[in-house]
Design a protein around this motif. Structure first.
Motif, PDB file in Angstrom:
ATOM      1  N   GLN A  29      21.131  84.601   5.988  1.00  0.00           N
ATOM      2  CA  GLN A  29      22.430  84.873   5.366  1.00  0.00           C
ATOM      3  C   GLN A  29      22.967  83.653   4.610  1.00  0.00           C
ATOM      4  N   ILE A  30      22.285  83.231   3.591  1.00  0.00           N
ATOM      5  CA  ILE A  30      22.727  82.090   2.789  1.00  0.00           C
ATOM      6  C   ILE A  30      24.015  82.487   2.055  1.00  0.00           C
ATOM      7  N   PRO A  31      25.124  81.747   2.252  1.00  0.00           N
ATOM      8  CA  PRO A  31      26.399  82.138   1.628  1.00  0.00           C
ATOM      9  C   PRO A  31      26.449  81.800   0.132  1.00  0.00           C
ATOM     10  N   TYR A  32      26.879  82.784  -0.660  1.00  0.00           N
ATOM     11  CA  TYR A  32      27.154  82.553  -2.079  1.00  0.00           C
ATOM     12  C   TYR A  32      28.602  82.136  -2.261  1.00  0.00           C
ATOM     13  N   ASN A  33      29.475  82.845  -1.582  1.00  0.00           N
ATOM     14  CA  ASN A  33      30.908  82.535  -1.589  1.00  0.00           C
ATOM     15  C   ASN A  33      31.478  83.042  -0.270  1.00  0.00           C
ATOM     16  N   ARG A  58      14.727  67.424   8.291  1.00  0.00           N
ATOM     17  CA  ARG A  58      14.816  67.715   9.719  1.00  0.00           C
ATOM     18  C   ARG A  58      16.263  68.054  10.056  1.00  0.00           C
ATOM     19  N   HIS A  59      16.399  68.875  11.067  1.00  0.00           N
ATOM     20  CA  HIS A  59      17.740  69.241  11.539  1.00  0.00           C
ATOM     21  C   HIS A  59      18.273  68.120  12.432  1.00  0.00           C
ATOM     22  N   HIS A  60      19.542  67.765  12.226  1.00  0.00           N
ATOM     23  CA  HIS A  60      20.212  66.764  13.052  1.00  0.00           C
ATOM     24  C   HIS A  60      21.405  67.452  13.704  1.00  0.00           C
ATOM     25  N   PRO A  61      21.276  67.860  14.975  1.00  0.00           N
ATOM     26  CA  PRO A  61      22.352  68.608  15.642  1.00  0.00           C
ATOM     27  C   PRO A  61      23.711  67.896  15.595  1.00  0.00           C
ATOM     28  N   GLN A  62      23.712  66.569  15.646  1.00  0.00           N
ATOM     29  CA  GLN A  62      24.990  65.840  15.621  1.00  0.00           C
ATOM     30  C   GLN A  62      25.693  65.968  14.275  1.00  0.00           C
ATOM     31  N   LEU A  63      24.972  66.362  13.212  1.00  0.00           N
ATOM     32  CA  LEU A  63      25.567  66.529  11.892  1.00  0.00           C
ATOM     33  C   LEU A  63      25.901  67.986  11.569  1.00  0.00           C
ATOM     34  N   GLN A  64      25.465  68.885  12.427  1.00  0.00           N
ATOM     35  CA  GLN A  64      25.683  70.316  12.169  1.00  0.00           C
ATOM     36  C   GLN A  64      27.168  70.638  12.258  1.00  0.00           C
ATOM     37  N   SER A  65      27.710  71.249  11.199  1.00  0.00           N
ATOM     38  CA  SER A  65      29.136  71.579  11.187  1.00  0.00           C
ATOM     39  C   SER A  65      29.395  73.081  11.147  1.00  0.00           C
ATOM     40  N   LYS A  66      28.334  73.895  11.008  1.00  0.00           N
ATOM     41  CA  LYS A  66      28.477  75.354  10.971  1.00  0.00           C
ATOM     42  C   LYS A  66      27.481  76.020  11.903  1.00  0.00           C
ATOM     43  N   LYS A  67      27.849  77.225  12.300  1.00  0.00           N
ATOM     44  CA  LYS A  67      26.948  78.065  13.100  1.00  0.00           C
ATOM     45  C   LYS A  67      27.014  79.481  12.547  1.00  0.00           C
ATOM     46  N   LEU A  68      25.986  80.250  12.825  1.00  0.00           N
ATOM     47  CA  LEU A  68      25.956  81.634  12.363  1.00  0.00           C
ATOM     48  C   LEU A  68      26.705  82.519  13.363  1.00  0.00           C
ATOM     49  N   GLN A  69      27.703  83.226  12.860  1.00  0.00           N
ATOM     50  CA  GLN A  69      28.424  84.195  13.688  1.00  0.00           C
ATOM     51  C   GLN A  69      27.752  85.535  13.475  1.00  0.00           C
ATOM     52  N   MET A  70      27.194  86.083  14.527  1.00  0.00           N
ATOM     53  CA  MET A  70      26.451  87.337  14.450  1.00  0.00           C
ATOM     54  C   MET A  70      27.373  88.481  14.038  1.00  0.00           C
ATOM     55  N   PRO A  71      26.812  89.531  13.453  1.00  0.00           N
ATOM     56  CA  PRO A  71      27.639  90.684  13.063  1.00  0.00           C
ATOM     57  C   PRO A  71      28.347  91.263  14.289  1.00  0.00           C
ATOM     58  N   SER A  83      27.309  89.164   9.119  1.00  0.00           N
ATOM     59  CA  SER A  83      27.171  87.856   9.756  1.00  0.00           C
ATOM     60  C   SER A  83      27.651  86.794   8.764  1.00  0.00           C
ATOM     61  N   VAL A  84      28.271  85.753   9.288  1.00  0.00           N
ATOM     62  CA  VAL A  84      28.816  84.695   8.431  1.00  0.00           C
ATOM     63  C   VAL A  84      28.617  83.338   9.099  1.00  0.00           C
ATOM     64  N   TRP A  85      28.588  82.297   8.271  1.00  0.00           N
ATOM     65  CA  TRP A  85      28.538  80.929   8.766  1.00  0.00           C
ATOM     66  C   TRP A  85      29.977  80.456   8.958  1.00  0.00           C
ATOM     67  N   VAL A  86      30.267  79.975  10.162  1.00  0.00           N
ATOM     68  CA  VAL A  86      31.631  79.565  10.526  1.00  0.00           C
ATOM     69  C   VAL A  86      31.596  78.153  11.114  1.00  0.00           C
ATOM     70  N   PRO A  87      32.746  77.472  11.168  1.00  0.00           N
ATOM     71  CA  PRO A  87      32.781  76.152  11.822  1.00  0.00           C
ATOM     72  C   PRO A  87      32.288  76.249  13.273  1.00  0.00           C
ATOM     73  N   MET A  88      31.694  75.182  13.749  1.00  0.00           N
ATOM     74  CA  MET A  88      31.088  75.157  15.091  1.00  0.00           C
ATOM     75  C   MET A  88      32.057  75.546  16.201  1.00  0.00           C
TER      76      MET A  88
END
Length: 162
Positions: A29-33, A58-71, A83-88
Motif C-alpha cells: 500500500q504505497i501512499p500517493y496522497n 536496510r531497515h532501521h527500527p529506531q528510525l521508523q516513524s510509520k506503521k501499516l494500519q490494517m483494513p 489500509s493506511v500508513w499511520v504514525p507509530m
C-alpha cells in the motif's frame, strides 16, 4: 513467510535476514496522497525487496516513524485500499458495529432484509402466482394436449396418413 498463509505481509512475520522479505512488509500500500494507495502484488514486492537489499538499503527500527494500519473493514488483502500508513503511536480505529440479528425486533430484521435486497446481496422471494394461476395454466396445458391429440388422430398437422 508464505504468501498463501499471510495475505498482508506484516513486519513481525517477515525475516529481516532474507532479502526477499526484508522490505516486503514496507512495500504494501504505497501512499500517493492522503486518500490513495498503490497496492503492490506480493511477488513484485519480493523482487523489489531483494533489489533494495542488494543495493545496501536496510531497515532501521529506531528510525521508523510509520506503521501499516490494517483494513478495519473488508478482507485482509493487499487489494483492500482501506489500509493506511499511520504514525507509530496511532491506535487502531474502532471496528464498525456488528449487528446481532437474533436480538433485533422483527421490524428491524425486515429493514435489514430490505437493505440487503436493495444492494443485491440477497434476492427478494419469488411471488407466488396463487392457485388460480396454476389452475388456468393446467387448463391451458390440458386444452393444448387435447387439441394436439385430436389433430394426430385425425391425421392433421403432422399426423400419419394411411
Amino acid at each position: 513467510m508464505d504468501d498463501s498463509a499471510q495475505r498482508f505481509p506484516q513486519q513481525k512475520d517477515c525475516d529481516p535476514t532474507d532479502p526477499e522479505q526484508h522490505f516486503l512488509w514496507a512495500l504494501t500500500q504505497i501512499p500517493y496522497n492522503h486518500q490513495v494507495t498503490q497496492p503492490v502484488q506480493p511477488r513484485i514486492a519480493r523482487v523489489m525487496s531483494k533489489h533494495l537489499y542488494e543495493l545496501g538499503f536496510r531497515h532501521h527500527p529506531q528510525l521508523q516513524s510509520k506503521k501499516l494500519q490494517m483494513p478495519y473493514r473488508g478482507q485482509q488483502h493487499t487489494l483492500n485500499g482501506m489500509s493506511v500508513w499511520v504514525p507509530m503511536d496511532s491506535e487502531a480505529p474502532e471496528p464498525p458495529p456488528q449487528h446481532n440479528v437474533k436480538a433485533m425486533t422483527r421490524e428491524e430484521q425486515e429493514v435489514l432484509k430490505k437493505e440487503l435486497e436493495d444492494v443485491g446481496l440477497i434476492q427478494p422471494p419469488q411471488r407466488h402466482l396463487g392457485r388460480t394461476a396454476e389452475i388456468v395454466s393446467y387448463k391451458q396445458l390440458k386444452s393444448d394436449h387435447v387439441v394436439r391429440a385430436r389433430d394426430i388422430l385425425l391425421g392433421e398437422n403432422g399426423g400419419t396418413e394411411e
